[in-house]
Design a protein around this motif. Structure first.
Motif, PDB file in Angstrom:
ATOM      1  N   GLN A  53      40.311  29.335  38.773  1.00 43.20           N
ATOM      2  CA  GLN A  53      40.371  29.240  40.228  1.00 43.20           C
ATOM      3  C   GLN A  53      39.951  30.531  40.916  1.00 43.20           C
ATOM      4  O   GLN A  53      39.659  30.518  42.113  1.00 43.20           O
ATOM      5  N   ASP A  54      39.913  31.618  40.183  1.00 41.89           N
ATOM      6  CA  ASP A  54      39.568  32.923  40.762  1.00 41.89           C
ATOM      7  C   ASP A  54      38.131  32.882  41.281  1.00 41.89           C
ATOM      8  O   ASP A  54      37.177  32.758  40.506  1.00 41.89           O
ATOM      9  N   GLU A  55      37.961  32.985  42.587  1.00 40.50           N
ATOM     10  CA  GLU A  55      36.629  32.848  43.184  1.00 40.50           C
ATOM     11  C   GLU A  55      35.690  33.979  42.814  1.00 40.50           C
ATOM     12  O   GLU A  55      34.474  33.864  42.993  1.00 40.50           O
ATOM     13  N   PHE A  56      36.222  35.075  42.298  1.00 36.14           N
ATOM     14  CA  PHE A  56      35.380  36.196  41.916  1.00 36.14           C
ATOM     15  C   PHE A  56      35.124  36.231  40.405  1.00 36.14           C
ATOM     16  O   PHE A  56      34.581  37.206  39.890  1.00 36.14           O
ATOM     17  N   SER A  57      35.548  35.174  39.716  1.00 35.24           N
ATOM     18  CA  SER A  57      35.346  35.106  38.276  1.00 35.24           C
ATOM     19  C   SER A  57      34.900  33.712  37.836  1.00 35.24           C
ATOM     20  O   SER A  57      33.941  33.559  37.107  1.00 35.24           O
ATOM     21  N   ARG A  58      35.664  32.681  38.250  1.00 32.08           N
ATOM     22  CA  ARG A  58      35.398  31.285  37.903  1.00 32.08           C
ATOM     23  C   ARG A  58      35.428  31.049  36.391  1.00 32.08           C
ATOM     24  O   ARG A  58      34.662  30.256  35.853  1.00 32.08           O
ATOM     25  N   GLY A  59      36.355  31.720  35.736  1.00 36.41           N
ATOM     26  CA  GLY A  59      36.507  31.554  34.304  1.00 36.41           C
ATOM     27  C   GLY A  59      36.775  32.879  33.639  1.00 36.41           C
ATOM     28  O   GLY A  59      37.028  33.893  34.301  1.00 36.41           O
ATOM     29  N   SER A  60      36.716  32.886  32.308  1.00 43.88           N
ATOM     30  CA  SER A  60      37.101  34.065  31.543  1.00 43.88           C
ATOM     31  C   SER A  60      35.929  34.753  30.851  1.00 43.88           C
ATOM     32  O   SER A  60      35.695  35.937  31.047  1.00 43.88           O
TER      33      SER A  60
END
Length: 551
Positions: free
Chosen positions: A482-489
């Motif tokens: 959900q992190d808009e500055f990452s969108r995953g790991s």
């Protein structure tokens, strides 16, 4: 409103994660040697901190590392991992003990996930969405697997990684691209031989165990758990066609925050890192490249190094909900690379307690009876009971999350989900547990309140132990998807889609009319070290050197 005049620099680095900081730090060091002026270099970071997917939170006084926490191969004297030269006083340790729990017996609660009302502990929610009251049912005895069998299972799991790497590197690249990781696991002699080594009553645990690879790679084994379109295939064997660093896989006890802060210290002190600056567009058609931000600021530079995560690049390339990042569109090779590589999610569920109850009775004796030494190796050496120490990992199974079982004949079926829980007390001294959850299970968990994850882990531990443990006083769930500055790991290889060349493609800069260059760094741009912090570090250095050499 009058628009501010563009702010010009020689080089702009977009993103202050490990790759961005490593790149800028190397450029700054050269800048200092050549005595160039301060304004020639600038780092723009969207977050209010440096580190990117390296970060931490404090819960009940405990510092918890929300992102990267491992050094995947410390290297050898001949080929050392460069991370080991940064902050040489950092503390780390290899995992050295596990307790494994056998699958819970079938019950009417199978397939149901924990939920909570105001009391937080007395309800379960079925997959159909109906909620009913149901007290926690204690099983008749614990599910601890004896050390000999547990040792064989853990040896199989770690040996499987070596086996898959050997298979991948001996398979032609075009064939490896089209070989699913699932097929490679089923064909592995390490996996096949384990069915003869353990009693039939433990075969279900063996069949579900390879799901651990999903946690390691943040990548799904099968299409139905892929994080994208419904028809996107799962992880491919090409994931292991790499030449990474050898040596121990170790847990960084103090986290990576101090490492990235040390790398970026001089940059921050010199005022070269601007936080809270979100990039809206990168106009690269002519020199200088123009970077426009959401706050209305405009920056220009001859060299721009984009270190934004692959998840953000994918979203900005395909989503109609956000504007395109690059104007004009990137060349076809770059667009294909962004679209073809996978980007998965690995989350952590932290349970923070008033004390490490698992070191106290009756739990300590219960766990010690199943404790096995477990260095990360395929060897059976050292797999013996160790009554005097804590386990670093608790591993078991739950029917409350959808899982997968791989049979000895190569077929698969829906099954239990493997859960691995790190004992942060033995690793860091904190009275906390950290459960890993990945792929579609992580994505499904993220929209739910923390109490949902808390109940799931608490009820799972109760089933494993045969006794209800104390309840946590604090819970934190990471939400990298959900992190808009990452969108995953981090990135992975998709069967039949991803190729090694897609990673290498990022290493060729986009030539700009007039002489500028748009460059890319980040773990996803590394051929042999993707999905690792050292991969991000090396990619940053690579692009800094290219800037300095003008290539």
């Amino acid at each position: 409103m009058t628009q501010n005049a563009p702010r010009h620099n020689d080089t702009i680095v977009l993103g202050a994660g490990m790759s961005g900081i490593a790149c800028a730090a190397r450029l700054f060091q050269e800048q200092a040697r050549s005595k160039k002026t301060k304004g020639k270099l600038l780092v723009l970071e969207t977050r209010d901190r440096i580190g990117g997917r390296i970060g931490s939170v404090h819960v009940n006084g405990c510092r918890l590392d929300t992102g990267a926490n491992w050094i995947h191969g410390i290297g050898t004297d001949e080929k050392p991992n460069p991370l080991m030269k940064i902050l040489p006083h950092k503390k780390y340790r290899q995992l050295s003990g596990s307790v494994v729990f056998r699958p819970p017996p079938p019950s009417e609660e199978d397939g149901k996930a924990a939920d909570s009302d105001e009391d937080g502990w007395q309800h379960v929610k079925s997959t159909s969405g109906a909620t009913k009251s149901a007290p926690i049912q204690l099983v008749n005895g614990d599910l601890v697997i004896p050390p000999h069998t547990a040792g064989t299972l853990m040896s199989t799991m770690w040996g499987l990684f070596d086996s898959l790497h050997d298979t991948a590197t001996s398979t032609p690249a075009d064939k490896a691209k089209d070989t699913t990781m699932l097929k490679a696991i089923a064909a592995s002699p390490v996996f096949q031989e384990a069915f003869d080594k353990v009693a039939p009553e433990y075969h279900q645990a063996l069949r579900a165990l390879p799901q651990f690879i999903e946690n390691m790679e943040a990548a799904p084994l099968v299409a139905q758990s892929a994080e994208g379109k419904a028809d996107t295939p799962g992880m491919g064997l090409l994931e292991y066609v790499i030449d990474d660093f050898d040596g121990d896989q170790v847990f960084l006890r103090d986290g990576y925050t101090a490492v990235v802060e040390e790398l970026g210290r001089e940059l921050v002190e010199a005022g070269l890192v601007e936080l809270g600056v979100e990039v809206e567009t990168i106009e690269w058609e002519k020199d200088p490249i123009t970077v426009k931000t959401k706050c209305g600021e405009t920056y220009t530079a001859k060299d721009v190094i984009c270190t934004l995560p692959l998840g953000v690049l994918k979203e900005r390339q395909t989503s109609a909900a956000v504007p395109p990042l690059f104007q004009p569109k990137l060349p076809a090779g770059k667009r294909e690379a962004i679209a073809s590589l996978g980007f998965g999610t690995l989350d952590k569920i932290f349970m923070v307690y008033s004390s490490a109850w698992w070191t106290e009775e009756p739990f300590s004796s219960l766990l010690h009876k199943g404790l096995v030494s477990e260095p990360i190796t395929g060897s059976d050496s050292g797999l013996a009971s160790r009554q005097e120490e804590e386990a670093d990992i608790f591993m078991g199974f739950t029917p409350s999350l959808p899982g997968l079982e791989i049979h000895s004949n190569g077929s698969t079926s829906p099954g239990l989900r493997v859960l691995s829980i790190a004992n942060l007390h033995s690793l860091t001294g904190l009275p906390a547990l950290s459960c890993f959850i990945s792929c579609s299970n992580a994505r499904s968990m993220e929209p739910l309140p923390d109490s949902h994850a808390r109940d799931l882990i608490h009820n799972t531990l109760t089933t494993w132990l045969g006794h209800e443990p104390p309840k946590p006083e604090g819970v934190h769930v990471t939400r990298w998807g959900q992190d808009e500055f990452s969108r995953g790991s981090y990135s992975h290889m998709i069967t039949g889609v991803s190729e090694t060349e897609h990673r290498v493609e990022f290493q060729t800069p986009v030539e700009v009319k007039g002489g500028g260059r748009l460059r890319f760094a980040g773990e996803h741009t590394s051929r042999n070290h993707f999905a690792t912090v050292h991969g991000a570090l090396i990619s940053g250095w690579r692009e800094a050197d290219a800037v300095l050499e003008g290539t």
